[in-house]
Structure formats: structure tokens, C-alpha cells
Design an enzyme around this catalytic site. Structure first.
Site, PDB file in Angstrom:
ATOM      1  CG  ASN A  84       4.142  12.472 -13.287  1.00  0.00           C
ATOM      2  OD1 ASN A  84       3.093  12.848 -13.799  1.00  0.00           O
ATOM      3  ND2 ASN A  84       4.538  11.206 -13.313  1.00  0.00           N
ATOM      4  CE  LYS A 104       3.084   9.499 -10.071  1.00  0.00           C
ATOM      5  NZ  LYS A 104       3.620   8.213  -9.735  1.00  0.00           N
ATOM      6  CG  HIS A 143       6.228   7.946 -15.647  1.00  0.00           C
ATOM      7  ND1 HIS A 143       5.641   6.910 -14.958  1.00  0.00           N
ATOM      8  CD2 HIS A 143       6.645   8.844 -14.719  1.00  0.00           C
ATOM      9  CE1 HIS A 143       5.700   7.179 -13.655  1.00  0.00           C
ATOM     10  NE2 HIS A 143       6.312   8.339 -13.488  1.00  0.00           N
ATOM     11  CD  GLU A 166       2.918   5.971 -12.512  1.00  0.00           C
ATOM     12  OE1 GLU A 166       2.325   6.972 -12.967  1.00  0.00           O
ATOM     13  OE2 GLU A 166       3.407   5.942 -11.366  1.00  0.00           O
ATOM     14  CD  GLU A 191      10.507   8.956 -12.454  1.00  0.00           C
ATOM     15  OE1 GLU A 191      10.257   9.809 -11.608  1.00  0.00           O
ATOM     16  OE2 GLU A 191       9.649   8.470 -13.203  1.00  0.00           O
ATOM     17  N   GLY A 244       6.282   5.863  -5.960  1.00  0.00           N
ATOM     18  CA  GLY A 244       5.018   5.801  -5.219  1.00  0.00           C
ATOM     19  C   GLY A 244       5.008   4.772  -4.104  1.00  0.00           C
ATOM     20  CB  SER A 269       9.649   7.517  -2.631  1.00  0.00           C
ATOM     21  OG  SER A 269       8.711   6.540  -3.033  1.00  0.00           O
TER      22      SER A 269
HETATM   23  C1  PEP Z   1       6.838   9.734 -10.612  1.00  0.00           C
HETATM   24  O1  PEP Z   1       5.661   9.532 -10.829  1.00  0.00           O
HETATM   25  O2  PEP Z   1       7.595  10.039 -11.544  1.00  0.00           O
HETATM   26  C2  PEP Z   1       7.335   9.607  -9.246  1.00  0.00           C
HETATM   27  C3  PEP Z   1       8.625   9.679  -9.040  1.00  0.00           C
HETATM   28  O3  PEP Z   1       6.386   9.408  -8.276  1.00  0.00           O
HETATM   29  P1  PEP Z   1       6.646   9.470  -6.674  1.00  0.00           P
HETATM   30  O4  PEP Z   1       7.452  10.708  -6.393  1.00  0.00           O
HETATM   31  O5  PEP Z   1       5.267   9.545  -6.097  1.00  0.00           O
HETATM   32  O6  PEP Z   1       7.388   8.241  -6.296  1.00  0.00           O
END
Ligand code: PEP
Length: 265
Positions: free
Chosen positions: A10, A12, A100, A102, A173, A179, A219
Site C-alpha cells: 500500500n 499510500k 483501510h 486511514e 491491521e 506506521g 509495521s
Molecule cells: C498499511 O498502510 O496498510 C500498513 C500496514 O502500513 P505500515 O506497513 O507502514 O505499518
């Protein structure tokens, strides 16, 4: 049950067209064709970089699918700034992220919007990666399972799909791990993914639940992916930050391919 592993990136709000081309050209020299064949690798660039990603992947002869990070729940009309599923299909994408955190948090997408987006994407023939996950506060009060199961039940309510497992992938997630560098303990992530699988069995049927890929996201990077991806109910990773690093993305793909080879042996 053997389920093909997925590494989905992803991107972003990162990577313009030039950066997309440069990144994919650079990683193409580090990715093994055998590894890419053993798994499903997906990159989800911003809308404006989707075409550049598709072209570069084709030129480099890479087996990487291109997905989108979002879609409108509407088909057409007075929805300024929106992009519909058919427009995405025109770009040749295979899948789309829905739900997601976000989008849920920053763009106030509630369960009904997420459900509408899931249905719209599926009806248009796109595969959907449906994201779910709890906040730190929800986890602290012990409501993780209830919360996550509720997100899944709400998104799938009334959905009738004969090929569910090949069209829908779930990404667990935990919001507090996205992040932040705080990865969820792999056994705990596996426990929640197993709980999601039993919820799927309840909503759909056992065979569909067994065949559905459930990813962990939060992460994930090359230094922790092996342990995560080795878990029995985790079928890959949805990766943000590490997926746009030239050294990291190929390492994630290689890890998933190694795990797949173990499952065969
Ligand atoms: C994500 O945006 O779905 C995600 C898991 O980000 P990160 O790997 O940066 O934590």
C-alpha cells in the site's frame, strides 16, 4: 490448507509517476521470477501512478498485479473528486483496498460506506482486500475480537458470492501497529486471524473460510516478516512503509516465497 501467499504494498500518498517507474525498474533487478510465481505480489500506487506502474511492470516482465487504494461507492454523478470501479478496471487493475483504517478514520468512512465500496468493487469484477483492525483503546479494554468480528460481519452482511475466497482477501491491521514501528506479536496476530477465519465460517461456510487469504498488516518489514508469515492463519502481509523501499519489497516477496516452498515440502 494451502493458500497462496500474498505480499501487497500500500503505497499510500507516495510515489509520483517518475518515482513509480524508477522504483519498479530498480526492484525488478532484485526480484526473482520464481519467487514472484510462487506467491501473489500486488502494488497499490496512488491513482495517478497506476498506469505508469502497469506499463513498467509489463516492460520489465514482472508478475506483479496492480491494485488501487480506494474507489467510490458511486457509479457516476455529482461526486466531485471521486473515481469509480469501472474507471479503475479500465486501467487494468486487479484489486482494490477497502476499509483501510486511514480511510475509516481520516476520511470518516463508516461501516455502511465500506460495505457499499466492497459491493461496488465486487460487482465491477474487482477483487477486494477488506481491511479491519482495532484501535489501541479497543484493545486495552479487551474488545479486539468483538470489534474486528463486527467489522467483518457488517461488511459481508447479505453478500452472496460463490467464489468468495478468490475475490475477497481480509487484511487484519491493528491501527496501533500501522506506521508506528510497533508490530503486533505474531502469535497474537495469528490468534486474531484465526478468529476472523471462524467468523467467516459462521457467515459463509467452512470451505470458503478455509480458502480465504487473511493478511496481517502493521509495521511489517524484512526483519519481522518471516515470523509473521510463518503463522498458520496468516497468509501474507499488507505493507505500507516497507513496500516502497527498494531493498525491502524484494525481501518481503522472497520471505513469502520461502514460506510457500516450506508449505509444499
Ligand atoms: C498499511 O498502510 O496498510 C500498513 C500496514 O502500513 P505500515 O506497513 O507502514 O505499518
Amino acid at each position: 490448507m494451502k493458500r497462496k501467499k500474498i505480499i501487497a504494498g500500500n503505497w499510500k500518498l507516495n510515489m509520483n509517476q517518475a518515482q513509480t517507474r524508477d522504483f519498479l525498474k530498480e526492484v525488478s533487478g532484485k526480484l526473482s521470477a520464481d519467487d514472484l510465481n510462487a506467491i501473489e505480489a500486488i502494488v497499490c500506487p496512488p491513482f495517478t501512478s497506476i498506469a505508469a506502474a502497469g506499463e513498467t511492470i509489463k516492460e520489465a516482465n514482472l508478475k506483479i498485479a496492480v491494485g488501487a487504494q480506494n474507489l467510490s461507492q458511486h457509479q457516476s454523478g455529482a461526486y466531485t473528486g471521486e473515481i469509480n470501479a469501472e474507471m479503475l478496471k479500465e486501467l487494468g487493475i486487479s484489486s482494490v483496498l477497502v476499509g483501510h483504517s486511514e480511510r475509516r478514520e481520516t476520511f470518516a468512512e463508516d461501516d455502511s460506506v465500506i460495505k457499499a465500496k466492497l459491493n461496488t468493487g465486487l460487482e465491477a469484477g474487482l477483487n477486494v482486500i477488506l481491511c479491519c483492525g482495532e484501535s489501541e483503546a479497543t484493545r486495552e479494554v479487551g474488545d479486539t475480537d468483538k470489534w474486528v468480528a463486527g467489522q467483518i460481519a457488517s461488511a459481508l452482511e447479505g453478500l452472496s458470492l460463490t467464489d468468495f475466497a478468490s475475490r475477497v482477501t481480509i487484511a487484519y491491521e491493528p491501527i496501533w501497529a500501522i506506521g508506528t514501528g510497533k508490530v503486533c506479536d505474531s502469535a497474537e496476530a495469528n490468534r486474531v486471524c484465526a478468529m476472523i477465519r471462524s467468523k467467516l465460517a459462521e457467515i459463509l461456510d467452512q470451505a470458503s473460510a478455509d480458502a480465504t487469504r487473511i493478511l496481517y498488516g502493521g509495521s511489517v518489514k524484512s526483519s519481522n516478516v518471516d515470523e509473521i508469515i510463518a503463522q498458520s492463519d496468516i497468509d501474507g502481509a499488507l505493507v505500507g512503509g516497507a513496500s516502497i523501499k527498494v531493498e525491502e519489497f524484494p525481501a518481503l516477496v522472497a520471505s513469502a516465497a520461502r514460506e510457500s516452498a516450506k508449505a509444499v515440502a
